[in-house]
Design an enzyme around this catalytic site. Structure first.
Site: not given
Lengths: 379, 393
Positions: B131-133, B166, B249, B377
């Protein structure tokens, strides 16, 4: 049972919400307090509740009740918690009727449960003797004398004592103080010679009673259940009582929280509404999460009563401990986030923290139930 | 016999026959899960056997439609399958981001061609996805991402950097958020594209974590080609897909808060002992464990309630907004309690006295749970604004 409300239950909840928001609000509680009302609830409102069937809501239909089960009663108690509605719902409907169902023989059930369901009889449990809930520590004694029992001792924290027609007195007919075995449950009419009832007003503006039993003589037929063997039924009744109180605390906590969030959106300081400050937002969001957990554990515990689940004791202590924790946090945060106005008697939020603490301590507080939860979990 | 009961019998018999004995043992942490891919990491040959047998029935993704490599099972059947697998302690045959994250997004937003191209390979464990976030300057503020995608006709040219990717070094393809337009607000102009990690211009560099493992990478794109046939949804409308996928996710991560088989309380009694009343010998630790177990019970009841409400057609209630926050905080509490209960046994890297280092690695790894996929948060901000309706500062 799925953890959702049925259509019938949603209707019950809504009708309870509507009725109580009109007839038994915090403003009504204030009026009862300020007029020094001796019984601590409004008899006319209670008569209306009884007319709607609430006095018999969890009582089976064969005994004149509505047969909605404890989930139904829990929904009404939750709404009573939201409005801080004072009534004998806890003392008579939740607790005494349950103890009679648990321990009574068919004659006793056939006589007493329909009278409770009709709102004709107020019956209350006389158990506690000191500052803490500790049922095994019962020292009040009942001595067999011919066809009678003679009861001597004293009781505290007897709910709605001033208006009760009868008491179910837990007394020791055997065993030693500290033991579960040897406890008996005896019906004592309020007019019995040797019984004195003194009203005590608590911080929540409701009445409890201090009882002195000086050689109170009652016929042996007043025994509920077998002599010396009340523990099983008493213990299950206390589990149910605590789940009901947890339901009340849920309503109370949610209402205090919602009023607080509303206030956060109105009150301005530094030129902004204070609800825009992250320091308050995160505390409110954390409390929201805890309230969601509280709602789930209460519903699971209510279902466990109606489903006759084995794990009732564990779930009862879990629900009560969780709701003690959440109610304490919600009521403390309500005062703090309201600031100075929350400290005034004129503003209503103070009524919530006071009822919360009394309900938390009734039949075992957080420490009592968390300890019991751990023991029942094997540590 | 009801259809469901018959399904249970058949499933039980098939599992008995086909699940290798070695796949009926508990996994030792994340690294022991089978993730598939072009070059799968195989600790035991049965992992691939088990995955292939399950995939042949569509049971690596039992709830997906059959045409995409799934089992086509309904919810009740899936539940039965899970129960029957749990009965023999069968491992999950395949764990991958393709299944837990990209799959649901493709099923929802992908074209028929895209679904047919990618989903069956996920189901069979042939392609491993990452996953490229996040980017170095787009963490909690994900929408400020800057990785650039330039329009070159049939493809985009990608330049930029991702971080916390990841298993990027072990993955075959990436689903990636890129910026195709800079002119509007930061939530506009983001696109969701898929491309091959073997493409020229892709480099990865593992980041070593405090737990000693390196599940995350820095990932660099230098003139990487991404074909437009692999643009999911509309160009510039990727943020909606990104958010949809994030909820999956978060669900996956909040699942870490589920109660473990052996309770911490029981573990502590074994390690520390109890008094004559049956209470854990250390009263201070006992209280903290009791609070944790109480919250775990109430959290499980909340997951069940939200599920039941959704099933009853009451929609996904506000309660679901707390899952990521509460589940990960619970998991961190549990890992700290493992340490408190086991003492120094939980602080070694390896060796039998130190439980092969599993407890210590899990403890260190758990610290990331409340950071990845949106920090605690950020979750609290979301609850404040979207659920409670509190205004922005």
């Amino acid at each position: 049972m799925a953890l959702v409300l049925t259509e019938e239950q949603v209707m019950l909840k809504e009708s309870a919400a509507g009725f109580l928001a009109e007839k038994a609000t915090v403003a009504h509680l204030r009026k009862l307090r300020d007029s020094d009302n001796a019984q601590g609830f409004d008899s006319d409102v209670w008569a209306e509740m009884a007319a709607m069937g609430w006095a018999g809501i969890a009582i089976p239909e064969e005994f004149g009740g509505l047969g909605y089960g404890y989930t139904g009663l829990g929904l009404v108690l939750e709404q009573a918690g939201r409005n801080l509605s004072a009534s004998p719902l806890q003392s008579t409907v939740l607790i005494a009727a349950t103890l009679i169902s648990e321990l009574g023989n068919s004659e006793q059930k056939g006589r007493l449960l329909p009278a409770i369901a009709a709102g004709e009889q107020l019956i209350t449990l006389a158990l506690q003797e000191r500052g803490h809930h500790a049922p095994q520590q019962t020292a009040t004694s009942a001595r067999r004398d011919g066809d009678d029992f003679v009861i001597s001792g004293s009781k505290l924290m007897v709910l709605d004592a001033a208006s009760a027609n009868q008491f179910i007195v837990i007394a020791r007919t055997g065993g030693d103080v500290g033991q579960q075995q040897g406890l008996s449950a005896l019906l004592v009419d309020a007019a019995t010679a040797g019984l004195s009832v003194e009203r005590r007003e608590m911080v929540d503006s409701r009445n409890v009673g201090a009882l002195v039993l000086d050689k109170v003589r009652v016929p042996a037929a007043n025994l509920l259940g077998a002599e010396g063997d009340a523990w099983g039924g008493l213990s299950r009744t206390l589990d149910i009582a605590n789940i009901g109180l947890a339901a009340e605390l849920l309503g109370l906590s949610v209402e205090a929280f919602e009023r607080t969030v509303t206030y956060l959106k109105e009150r301005k300081q530094f030129g902004k509404v204070i609800g825009s400050f992250q320091g308050l937002q995160h505390r409110a969001a954390e409390l929201f999460a805890e309230l969601e957990l509280a709602r789930s554990i209460v519903l699971q515990a209510l279902h466990a009563i109606d489903d006759g689940e084995q794990e009732l004791a564990l779930l009862a202590s879990a629900a009560k401990a969780k709701l003690c924790e959440v109610a304490q946090r919600a009521s403390n945060e309500a005062i703090q986030m309201h600031g100075g106005i929350g400290m005034t008697d004129e503003y209503e939020i103070g009524f919530f923290i006071k009822r919360a603490r009394v309900a938390q301590h009734t039949f075992g507080d957080y420490n009592y139930h968390l300890d019991r939860f751990a023991l029942l979990s094997g540590f | 016999m009801s259809d469901l009961e018959q399904f249970r019998q058949e499933t039980r018999a098939w599992l008995e026959e086909n699940c290798p004995e070695s796949m009926r043992t508990p996994v030792k942490g994340f690294d022991d899960l089978y993730n598939g891919g072009r070059n799968p990491e195989i600790d035991h040959p049965d992992q691939k056997v088990w995955c292939d047998r399950m995939a042949a029935r569509g049971w690596t993704v039992p709830h997906w439609p059959k045409e995409y490599g799934g089992g086509g099972l309904d919810k009740e059947q899936v539940k039965v399958l899970r129960q029957e697998m749990a009965r023999i302690n069968a491992r999950s045959p395949l764990d991958s981001f393709g299944i837990s994250m990209l799959g649901p997004a493709l099923l929802h937003f992908g074209s028929q061609e895209q679904k047919l191209e990618h989903l069956p390979k996920i189901a069979r464990g042939e392609i491993r996805w990452c996953q490229g976030y996040s980017e170095p300057n787009a963490g909690s503020d994900l929408a400020s991402l800057a990785t650039k995608a330039e329009d070159k006709g049939d493809h985009y040219l990608i330049n930029g950097q991702k971080i916390w990717t990841s298993y990027a070094d072990k993955s075959d393809w990436i689903f990636c958020l890129v910026r195709t337009d800079n002119s509007g607000s930061k939530h506009e102009g983001i696109s969701f594209v898929l491309f091959d990690m073997a493409s020229p211009g892709v480099t990865t560099r593992p980041i070593k974590l405090i737990s000693g493992s390196s599940p995350f990478c820095e990932t660099f794109f230098d003139n990487v080609k991404a074909y437009k046939s692999n643009l999911i949804g509309e160009e510039g409308k990727g943020w909606a897909i990104a958010k949809y996928l994030l909820t999956h996710e978060r669900e996956m991560i909040s699942g870490f808060g589920a109660a473990p088989k052996k309770s911490v309380g029981q573990m502590a009694v074994e390690a520390i002992g109890s008094d004559s009343s049956g209470r854990l010998a250390n009263g201070i630790l006992r209280q903290v464990i009791a609070q944790y177990q109480l919250d775990t019970l109430a959290f499980a009841a909340t997951m069940a309630r939200v599920g039941d409400e959704a099933k009853a057609g009451q929609g996904l209630g506000a309660a679901s907004s707390i899952f990521k926050y509460y589940g990960t905080e619970l998991n961190k509490r549990r890992n700290e309690l493992n340490l408190a209960a086991l003492g120094e046994q939980a602080l070694g890297w390896d060796g039998p006295e130190y439980r092969d280092g599993v407890v210590s690695r899990d403890w260190l790894r758990s610290k990331g749970n409340s950071i990845e996929g949106g920090t605690s948060e950020v979750q609290l901000n979301i609850i404040s604004k979207r659920v409670l309706g509190l205004p922005d500062a």
